[in-house]
Design an enzyme around this catalytic site. Structure first.
Site: not given
Length: 431
Positions: A281, A308
């Site tokens: 995401n 991330d």
């Protein structure tokens, strides 16, 4: 452990035509000089750099280390181990722990855990919550968090839907530290894990349109311009967002942005077979998006690279696609995976150095090594020809959730030093 006197000899440096020698004393760069020019290395640990690249150690402005509260996914010790193996000296970790890092006690706990596990680095820099509990309703005590050691603020994972609250958060943070925003309209297939398009239709998956990201990017840009307050946009994944950021920068808007290796290397085709390892995401998008991001990174429209890093336990991915957690574990493999783009000529080694070392340190006010005398001796040695296969055992992170499992990579971090202390060393494996 104290910093050693180190001499890395006959090593290649991006941007320099001839081999160099690096001399390190007292945790600082003494000099970087042409190979053989300086012979004064008595008492130094000599490291043969033949065939290796010397790079500044990397700064990752976006990781999830899960501690406190989710140690079955990752803890600070294992996350920093992966960082060391990946060539990182500085790690910024997000606030979506359990409990959330929205008070000074949690920040101090995280810093203490990092110091106990890795006293010589990699360095941990917590990111404080933007709102209490990441609920988007009440501002977190940002001054308290900054004083405890937070270097930025974010609601990453739970985008702030209330624009008035977000505006007040930006204003409050302006004199403290940067705000990092997770750009996702919270009402448009939030966290779907698949891009809305031909691939999601083919697989019968709920998809999130790229407009969900672009809408929030546009909001943040307009606020930054209106308030004249900086904003940093997290994990940009699509061409529409790139176009908005490019136009904003041409107007002089105080906006910076990041993207991640997986958006430069993969597309939503990785979801074929309902591969939950590729569920992330924002979602992996199309090849047109991927190519636009590469161009934007080279041009400086996208300022930095960040992993991330989002580790999960096996049972959280070994489940039907809709139920699987979003996230890719990326610290161990980031540099090696990105090097494929260098081999293809799409990125240069200098692009990697600028976007993954120097520019993130500038944005967040962190130590950086430009190999000038007196700079912190944060560096890595990279073997661009070392071929290896990504396996669970090859990853130092607890999170083995990466689409790269079972795939060969060419390029590997051989050594990482932080303030002149070697924190990762595979040089013996080359002998």
């Amino acid at each position: 452990m104290t910093a050693q006197a180190l001499a890395v000899t006959n090593v290649n440096v991006p941007g320099r035509d001839d081999a160099c020698d690096l001399f390190v004393e007292g945790g600082k760069v003494r000099e970087l000089s042409p190979h053989g020019q300086t012979a004064d290395d008595d008492g130094y640990r000599r490291i043969d750099g033949r065939g290796l690249l010397l790079l500044p150690a990397l700064t990752d402005a976006h990781t999830h280390l899960r501690e406190p509260g989710q140690e079955w996914k990752e803890d600070i010790a294992s996350g920093l181990a992966a960082a060391a193996a990946g060539g990182f000296s500085n790690i910024l970790c997000m606030a979506n722990t359990d409990p959330v890092n929205d008070n000074a006690a949690i920040t101090r706990f995280m810093l203490r855990r990092a110091k106990d596990a890795w006293p010589n680095g990699p360095r941990l820099f917590p990111i404080g919550a933007l709102t209490v509990g990441l609920k988007g309703r009440e501002l977190a005590p940002m001054a308290e968090l900054r004083d405890a050691g937070c270097v930025a603020f974010s609601n990453d994972g739970e985008p702030v839907a209330d624009t008035e609250i977000f505006r007040r958060a930006m204003e409050y943070a302006a004199d403290l530290a940067p705000v990092i925003d997770h750009c996702e309209d919270p009402f448009m297939a939030k966290g779907a894990g698949a891009n809305e398009g031909a691939m999601s239709a083919r697989l019968g998956l709920r998809g999130q349109p790229d407009a969900a990201e672009a809408i929030q990017v546009a909001r943040d840009i307009l606020l930054a311009e209106y308030l004249n307050v900086p904003i940093h946009l997290a994990h940009v994944s699509c061409r529409r967002a790139v176009e908005l950021i490019s136009a904003a920068k041409k107007r002089g808007a105080p906006v910076t942005a990041e993207t991640c290796p997986h958006y430069l290397l993969m597309t939503d085709a990785a979801l074929l077979g309902y591969d939950t390892m590729a569920k992330v995401n924002p979602p992996l998008r199309t090849d047109a998006d991927r190519l636009a991001l590469i161009d934007a990174l080279r041009a400086g429209v996208i300022d930095i690279l960040a992993t991330d890093h989002a580790p999960h336990a096996a049972h959280e991915k070994e489940t039907p696609f809709e139920d699987a957690k979003n996230g890719i574990s990326g610290l161990d493999t980031a540099l090696a995976a990105l090097w494929e783009l260098v081999r293809q000529g799409r990125l240069s080694p200098e692009d990697i150095v600028t976007r993954f070392a120097w520019r993130p340190a500038e944005i967040f006010g962190l130590p950086a090594n430009r190999f000038a005398p007196g700079d912190p001796a944060d560096f890595l040695l990279f073997d661009p020809e070392d071929s290896w296969v990504v396996t669970p055992d090859s990853l130092r992170s607890k999170g083995k959730n990466t689409p790269l499992l079972g795939q060969p990579l060419t390029g590997r971090v051989v050594l990482t030093a932080v303030d002149g202390v070697v924190v990762h060393d595979r040089t013996a494996a080359r002998d």
